[in-house]
Write a protein that holds these residues in place. Structure first.
Motif, short mmCIF file in Angstrom:
data_model
loop_
_atom_site.label_atom_id
_atom_site.label_comp_id
_atom_site.label_asym_id
_atom_site.label_seq_id
_atom_site.Cartn_x
_atom_site.Cartn_y
_atom_site.Cartn_z
N TYR A 25 0.83 -1.22 0.00
CA TYR A 25 0.00 0.00 0.00
C TYR A 25 0.85 1.25 0.00
O TYR A 25 0.47 2.29 -0.52
CB TYR A 25 -0.96 0.00 1.19
N VAL A 26 2.07 1.15 0.55
CA VAL A 26 2.96 2.30 0.55
C VAL A 26 3.44 2.57 -0.87
O VAL A 26 3.51 3.72 -1.33
CB VAL A 26 4.15 2.09 1.49
N ARG A 27 3.77 1.48 -1.58
CA ARG A 27 4.19 1.63 -2.95
C ARG A 27 3.08 2.25 -3.81
O ARG A 27 3.32 3.16 -4.60
CB ARG A 27 4.64 0.26 -3.52
N TRP A 28 1.85 1.76 -3.68
CA TRP A 28 0.73 2.29 -4.45
C TRP A 28 0.43 3.76 -4.10
O TRP A 28 0.11 4.57 -4.97
CB TRP A 28 -0.53 1.46 -4.24
N LEU A 29 0.58 4.08 -2.81
CA LEU A 29 0.36 5.47 -2.39
C LEU A 29 1.38 6.39 -3.02
O LEU A 29 1.09 7.50 -3.49
CB LEU A 29 0.40 5.57 -0.87
N LEU A 34 2.78 10.43 -7.07
CA LEU A 34 3.60 10.84 -8.21
C LEU A 34 2.75 11.13 -9.44
O LEU A 34 2.99 12.10 -10.17
CB LEU A 34 4.63 9.74 -8.52
N VAL A 35 1.75 10.27 -9.68
CA VAL A 35 0.86 10.51 -10.83
C VAL A 35 0.09 11.81 -10.66
O VAL A 35 -0.07 12.60 -11.61
CB VAL A 35 -0.11 9.31 -11.01
N ALA A 36 -0.41 12.07 -9.42
CA ALA A 36 -1.15 13.31 -9.16
C ALA A 36 -0.24 14.52 -9.37
O ALA A 36 -0.66 15.54 -9.96
CB ALA A 36 -1.71 13.29 -7.74
N LEU A 37 0.99 14.43 -8.87
CA LEU A 37 1.92 15.54 -9.06
C LEU A 37 2.19 15.76 -10.54
O LEU A 37 2.28 16.91 -11.02
CB LEU A 37 3.22 15.27 -8.31
#
Length: 246
Positions: A25-29, A34-37
């Motif tokens: 879940y940390v990796r997905w977060l 990163l995608v949002a940024l």
């Protein structure tokens, strides 16, 4: 056996890396952040480029609103101007009709004034010329003119009774038209609506006669002759001819 242990745990043994395990879940977060940024950065760059190129949405909306208001005001001004033009056009038409009526009235008054002057001159000459009072009936101001319509003619004359005027003059008028048609000279009597086909007259001092008649379009009127008859006398008392006024 010793050699085997040396290979596993000795200096010549292969290296082993120890890494801490990261939860999924940390990796997905982290990937989501990163995608949002990246999306925010891309939108910021797109918006900055659009503003730089002059395609700002707020400015476009403001400009469209300003142009819409300007168009509405221009349409309202155009409607007001159209109404004013229509009102001015109606007023001009009314003024034109009024001017035409005034012009017709002025012409009619001028014609009446000329006729009265001619009548006055005729009466003055009638009273000043010796021997005129002995003749009971006189013809004055005999005219033949073209009318306003094609083939229409208008004639007028003034009958005057001189002398003692003891009684009314009673008689009739006979009109004859001299004209050309098909290169021939012809004559034609004008008939009235009376049974005798003559124009009856009765007056004591004077009587004005004004009438119109129609001729065929291919006929050319040249002159008109009038005869004055007194009741009870077969022979004409007066006879006069007038040419068509040009």
């Amino acid at each position: 056996m010793m050699k085997s242990l040396k290979r596993k745990f000795g200096i010549s043994a292969s290296r082993v890396a120890v890494r801490p395990q990261i939860p999924a879940y940390v990796r997905w977060l982290a990937i989501t952040v990163l995608v949002a940024l990246a999306m925010v950065l891309s939108w910021s760059m797109y918006d900055a480029g659009r503003k730089f190129a002059g395609f700002d949405k707020n400015e476009i909306s403001y400009e469209l609103e300003r142009l819409s208001q300007l168009n509405t005001r221009l349409q309202r001004d155009n409607d007001e101007l159209r109404m004013k033009v229509a009102s001015v056009d109606r007023q001009l038409q009314m003024d034109h009709v009024v001017r035409e009526d005034i012009t017709k009235q002025v012409k009619a008054l001028e014609t009446e004034n000329i006729r009265l002057k001619e009548d006055l001159a005729f009466f003055q000459n009638l009273g000043s010329v010796p021997g005129k009072t002995e003749q009971r009936v006189s013809i004055g101001r005999l005219k033949l003119e073209r009318g306003q319509l094609p083939g229409e003619y208008h004639y007028s004359l003034l009958l005057v009774q001189g002398g003692q005027r003891q009684k009314d003059f009673q008689g009739s008028l006979e009109f004859t038209i001299n004209f050309q048609q098909n290169e021939k000279k012809l004559t034609m009597p004008l008939a009235s609506e009376s049974p005798s086909k003559l124009f009856d007259v009765r007056f004591k001092f004077y009587q004005r006669v004004e009438r119109s008649f129609r001729m065929p379009s291919d006929a050319t009127v040249e002159s008109m002759q009038v005869k004055v008859f007194e009741n009870g006398i077969a022979q004409a008392r007066l006879m006069q001819t007038v040419n068509l006024s040009l």
